[in-house]
Design a protein around this motif. Sequence first.
Motif, PDB file in Angstrom:
ATOM      1  N   VAL A   6       0.840  -1.185   0.000  1.00 48.38           N
ATOM      2  CA  VAL A   6       0.000   0.000   0.000  1.00 48.38           C
ATOM      3  C   VAL A   6       0.882   1.244   0.000  1.00 48.38           C
ATOM      4  O   VAL A   6       1.993   1.233   0.527  1.00 48.38           O
ATOM      5  CB  VAL A   6      -0.958   0.003   1.227  1.00 48.38           C
ATOM      6  N   ASP A  97      -6.795   0.918  -5.489  1.00 47.37           N
ATOM      7  CA  ASP A  97      -6.948  -0.088  -4.432  1.00 47.37           C
ATOM      8  C   ASP A  97      -5.730  -0.154  -3.506  1.00 47.37           C
ATOM      9  O   ASP A  97      -5.795  -0.783  -2.455  1.00 47.37           O
ATOM     10  CB  ASP A  97      -7.222  -1.462  -5.041  1.00 47.37           C
ATOM     11  N   SER A  98      -4.618   0.505  -3.871  1.00 49.24           N
ATOM     12  CA  SER A  98      -3.394   0.462  -3.063  1.00 49.24           C
ATOM     13  C   SER A  98      -2.960   1.845  -2.603  1.00 49.24           C
ATOM     14  O   SER A  98      -1.803   2.054  -2.272  1.00 49.24           O
ATOM     15  CB  SER A  98      -2.246  -0.154  -3.869  1.00 49.24           C
ATOM     16  N   LEU A 100      -3.836   5.176  -0.109  1.00 50.79           N
ATOM     17  CA  LEU A 100      -4.588   5.799   0.977  1.00 50.79           C
ATOM     18  C   LEU A 100      -4.095   7.233   1.137  1.00 50.79           C
ATOM     19  O   LEU A 100      -2.911   7.457   1.365  1.00 50.79           O
ATOM     20  CB  LEU A 100      -4.400   5.051   2.295  1.00 50.79           C
ATOM     21  N   ASP A 152      -8.911   9.527   2.889  1.00 54.55           N
ATOM     22  CA  ASP A 152      -9.232   8.301   3.624  1.00 54.55           C
ATOM     23  C   ASP A 152      -9.201   8.534   5.135  1.00 54.55           C
ATOM     24  O   ASP A 152      -9.876   7.828   5.886  1.00 54.55           O
ATOM     25  CB  ASP A 152      -8.254   7.190   3.241  1.00 54.55           C
ATOM     26  N   LEU A 172      -6.531   2.331  10.466  1.00 56.99           N
ATOM     27  CA  LEU A 172      -7.076   2.450   9.109  1.00 56.99           C
ATOM     28  C   LEU A 172      -6.510   1.353   8.210  1.00 56.99           C
ATOM     29  O   LEU A 172      -7.258   0.708   7.461  1.00 56.99           O
ATOM     30  CB  LEU A 172      -6.771   3.828   8.523  1.00 56.99           C
ATOM     31  N   ARG A 176      -8.697  -1.610   6.424  1.00 53.28           N
ATOM     32  CA  ARG A 176      -8.702  -1.797   4.971  1.00 53.28           C
ATOM     33  C   ARG A 176      -8.060  -3.100   4.540  1.00 53.28           C
ATOM     34  O   ARG A 176      -7.968  -3.395   3.348  1.00 53.28           O
ATOM     35  CB  ARG A 176      -7.993  -0.615   4.281  1.00 53.28           C
TER      36      ARG A 176
END
Length: 182
Positions: A6, A97-98, A100, A152, A172, A176
């Motif tokens: 991420v 999707d990766s 934040l 986010d 977080l 996730r």
Amino acid sequence: MHQNGVCVWLTGRSGAGKSTVTRELVPLLEAQGRTVSVLDVMPELAKHWAERSSEGKLIRKAVVAREVARHGGIAICVTVSARAEVRERARSIVGDDSFLEIYFDTPADVAASRKAARKKKPPLLKRMRHSLRRVKQRVRPAEAFEEPASPDLVVDATTIPPEVNAQNIVDLLSARGFLADP
């Protein structure tokens, strides 16, 4: 999924507390067995002399973060990234999707006072460049910081201690699915 990589994109004014929280965050993530790469002030990714803005530097950070995430690591990008357009471009490079986005909501006057408190006297050439930039800004004002529309996580680094903000980021990441449940 907890081994998926991420990019944690920390954004906010200079002096907002991003690096301070990062110093608290890294040991928490490493304690969970994760590989962490901090992309903060790095000469290799710095703005090139011919670039008019820092956009190129931010895009280079996003590319490096994408590769760290692709290999299962956690990339923490500590940036001002004042323009929403650049942050969205970084998101598209890394992958939605990766990515934040964590916004450090610090008032401009507080951030400026923190920045002034940590400043040391820069070399002569850099001081000359700053004076020239100030003269140019009188003619053409600098762009204001564009707050993220839907980050986010919003971090309050003025009233909440860094270790609590770091734990909120860990929570977080856990929520996730990027970290294993403790």
